[in-house]
Scaffold this motif. Structure first.
Motif, PDB file in Angstrom:
ATOM      1  N   ARG A 143     -50.140  33.824 -59.811  1.00 49.47           N
ATOM      2  CA  ARG A 143     -50.804  34.677 -61.155  1.00 49.47           C
ATOM      3  C   ARG A 143     -50.221  34.257 -61.927  1.00 49.47           C
ATOM      4  NH1 ARG A 143     -53.356  31.471 -57.957  1.00 49.47           N
ATOM      5  NH2 ARG A 143     -55.420  32.512 -56.575  1.00 49.47           N
ATOM      6  N   LEU A 145     -49.852  37.103 -65.038  1.00 46.24           N
ATOM      7  CA  LEU A 145     -50.171  38.593 -66.041  1.00 46.24           C
ATOM      8  C   LEU A 145     -49.955  39.446 -66.868  1.00 46.24           C
ATOM      9  CD1 LEU A 145     -52.701  40.896 -66.191  1.00 46.24           C
ATOM     10  CD2 LEU A 145     -51.466  41.803 -64.734  1.00 46.24           C
ATOM     11  N   GLN A 170     -56.100  47.732 -59.827  1.00 40.66           N
ATOM     12  CA  GLN A 170     -57.052  46.233 -60.384  1.00 40.66           C
ATOM     13  C   GLN A 170     -57.004  46.180 -59.121  1.00 40.66           C
ATOM     14  OE1 GLN A 170     -57.948  45.074 -63.617  1.00 40.66           O
ATOM     15  NE2 GLN A 170     -58.203  42.018 -62.859  1.00 40.66           N
ATOM     16  N   VAL A 251     -54.005  35.725 -64.689  1.00 34.61           N
ATOM     17  CA  VAL A 251     -54.982  36.453 -64.729  1.00 34.61           C
ATOM     18  C   VAL A 251     -54.834  37.856 -66.364  1.00 34.61           C
ATOM     19  CG1 VAL A 251     -55.012  36.618 -62.240  1.00 34.61           C
ATOM     20  CG2 VAL A 251     -53.480  37.170 -63.240  1.00 34.61           C
ATOM     21  N   GLU A 252     -56.385  38.201 -65.987  1.00 29.49           N
ATOM     22  CA  GLU A 252     -55.966  39.972 -66.796  1.00 29.49           C
ATOM     23  C   GLU A 252     -56.888  40.783 -66.296  1.00 29.49           C
ATOM     24  OE1 GLU A 252     -58.907  38.199 -70.143  1.00 29.49           O
ATOM     25  OE2 GLU A 252     -57.718  37.029 -70.840  1.00 29.49           O
ATOM     26  N   LEU A 253     -56.158  42.014 -67.320  1.00 35.12           N
ATOM     27  CA  LEU A 253     -56.909  43.529 -67.103  1.00 35.12           C
ATOM     28  C   LEU A 253     -58.372  43.274 -66.510  1.00 35.12           C
ATOM     29  CD1 LEU A 253     -53.851  45.556 -67.006  1.00 35.12           C
ATOM     30  CD2 LEU A 253     -54.661  44.391 -65.515  1.00 35.12           C
ATOM     31  N   SER A 254     -58.828  43.844 -65.985  1.00 37.90           N
ATOM     32  CA  SER A 254     -60.737  44.115 -66.157  1.00 37.90           C
ATOM     33  C   SER A 254     -60.920  45.825 -66.840  1.00 37.90           C
ATOM     34  CB  SER A 254     -61.564  44.425 -65.130  1.00 37.90           C
ATOM     35  OG  SER A 254     -60.588  44.911 -64.311  1.00 37.90           O
ATOM     36  N   THR A 255     -59.342  46.323 -67.155  1.00 40.58           N
ATOM     37  CA  THR A 255     -59.729  48.000 -67.901  1.00 40.58           C
ATOM     38  C   THR A 255     -58.228  47.725 -68.793  1.00 40.58           C
ATOM     39  OG1 THR A 255     -58.484  48.666 -66.667  1.00 40.58           O
ATOM     40  CG2 THR A 255     -61.400  48.900 -66.231  1.00 40.58           C
ATOM     41  N   SER A 256     -58.613  47.881 -70.252  1.00 36.69           N
ATOM     42  CA  SER A 256     -57.379  48.208 -71.096  1.00 36.69           C
ATOM     43  C   SER A 256     -57.108  49.283 -70.732  1.00 36.69           C
ATOM     44  CB  SER A 256     -58.071  48.920 -72.321  1.00 36.69           C
ATOM     45  OG  SER A 256     -58.845  50.109 -72.467  1.00 36.69           O
TER      46      SER A 256
END
Ligand SMILES: Cc1cc2nc3c(=O)[nH]c(=O)nc-3n(C[C@H](O)[C@H](O)[C@H](O)COP(=O)(O)OP(=O)(O)OC[C@H]3O[C@@H](n4cnc5c(N)ncnc54)[C@H](O)[C@@H]3O)c2cc1C
Length: 406
Positions: A143, A145, A170, A251-256
């Protein structure tokens, strides 16, 4: 087509390594050769191939034999794909990405991460800002990021720690791995450990039997302790991934990521005289040997490239270079990211000194010399002509860059 000989060191390494699963595919199909008494020997069993129903077929058109003459090391090999559809846990790696690419130290870390991930875990690589890497799949990244944004670029360890904390919240990785290097990983890892309140295992060179072993006592002792959650590992802590392909799914972070109030102001890189950099610390070394015929041109090329100069013992003994420039067993052991060897044959004493260099480029007349065997990129030819062409290429590149900027 260009007649420059291009080599694939990985394929050659597999061809030499009889224990590698792809070893057989890399062997040149040799059906006839000259025996010790001058008689041509033929291996008739080696001719042909096994058909789909298990019967041996021989293609008498000659096409098959013609194909066999090609260097089989150049054959494109599709490595088996390692997939982790639903990871049970994550092992996070934060590579240094010096110059926007994975370094050999980063690749060693990814190898160690796979050791810790086993079959159920996934290796998550966290990369800051823009990169130029295109081989995350073969380096072992399951994965990927990418934390983009100006706030992460340049020297921004506080902001990067904020980014890693968001990743930690996360993904809750089982282990964090950072290179214990001077290229950023060592400092970032220690800052991150302080932010998490974790005691990191530092200068780790081996993880085995639930213990990690790190250097201590000014490098004179080994310190063994249970595998820590945060590991700052040294180069060569594990074998890099070489036998599998990975998905490198984004994949991405769900929060900033929260902006940190920086107490550090990055004033940018400082221009230094490459000649003043100690050999052991130089990142880019341009080294000359007995094959350099025009030393003024050699110095001019090193200056044009902005490289630190090095030399073989013969060049030093002949008085062309200072003694403190000698690379090798009885000179300095260097760790450059790029080492260019001009007219150096690759004697064992010289090769010992460049064992830790990342990429080696050889310029030599002799395609069979040991330096060419060690090199990642080789240019076969007269050194003076190649150095002249290099100076012209650098000047053209700089002019283009100036024109684009204008
Ligand atoms: C105890 C001991 C310690 C030593 N320690 C060191 C050490 O620390 N460092 C070290 O370097 N050596 C060391 N040596 C010496 C080492 O064994 C070699 O003799 C030396 O490295 C050879 O230097 P070279 O490659 O420049 O020269 P050569 O071996 O002469 O090689 C010259 C190369 O240049 C190529 N060439 C020639 N003309 C051209 C041209 N016009 N264009 C392009 N290529 C050309 C040739 O093909 C050849 O490959 C040590 C030796 C001993 C015994």
């Amino acid at each position: 087509m260009s007649d420059i000989i291009r080599r694939d060191p990985r394929a050659e390494w597999i061809a030499r390594n009889r224990l590698h699963p792809l070893h057989a595919a890399m062997q040149p199909a040799q059906h006839s050769w000259m025996g010790p008494n001058g008689v041509i020997r033929k291996n008739l069993h080696g001719i042909g191939f096994i058909g789909p129903n298990g019967i041996k077929r021989i293609d008498r058109s000659g096409a098959q034999q013609g194909g066999a003459v090609k260097r089989s090391a150049a054959v494109e090999v599709q490595l088996p794909l390692h997939q982790v559809p639903a990871p049970a846990f994550y092992i996070c790696v934060v590579p240094d990405m010096v110059g926007g690419r994975l370094s050999s130290h980063d690749r060693d870390l990814l190898g160690l991460a796979h050791q810790l991930a086993g079959t159920d875990g996934a290796v998550l690589a966290v990369v800051f800002g823009e990169h130029k890497e295109s081989a995350f799949e073969t380096a072992g990244v399951d994965r990927l990021l990418v934390l983009e944004g100006d706030e992460f670029s340049g020297y921004a360890p506080e902001q990067r720690v904020q980014g890693l904390r968001a990743v930690d919240n996360q993904f809750i990785p089982r282990h964090w791995l950072l290179p214990d290097s001077r290229s950023g990983g060592g400092e970032l890892g220690r800052r991150f450990a302080a932010a998490l309140g974790e005691r990191p295992a530092t200068r780790v060179w081996q993880v085995k039997d639930q213990e990690c072993i790190g250097r201590a006592g000014a490098g004179l002792q080994d310190l063994a302790r249970p595998v820590a959650r945060l590991i700052l590992a040294a180069a060569e802590c594990a074998e890099p991934v070489s036998e599998t392909r990975h998905e490198a799914l984004p994949v991405e972070l769900s929060t900033s990521v929260a902006r940190s109030l920086s107490r550090i102001e990055d004033l940018g890189a400082v221009a230094v005289d490459p000649g003043a950099i100690p050999m052991a610390e130089a990142e880019f070394i341009f080294s000359g040997g007995n094959g350099v015929k025009d030393w003024a041109l050699f110095h001019e090329t090193a200056a044009a490239l902005g490289a630190t100069e090095g030399a073989s013992r013969v060049a030093v003994d002949d008085g062309f270079m200072a003694r403190d420039r000698q690379v090798g067993a009885s000179g300095t052991w260097v760790t450059a990211r790029v080492y260019v060897a001009v007219g150096i044959s690759g004697a064992i004493q010289h090769l010992q000194g460049i064992g830790a260099c990342d990429k080696v480029v050889a310029i030599n007349l002799d395609p069979g010399c040991d330096m060419i065997k060690r090199a990642d990129l080789s240019v076969i030819g007269e050194s003076a002509e190649i150095l002249q062409a290099l100076i012209e290429a650098v000047a053209a590149y700089r002019n283009d860059a100036k024109r684009d900027a204008a």
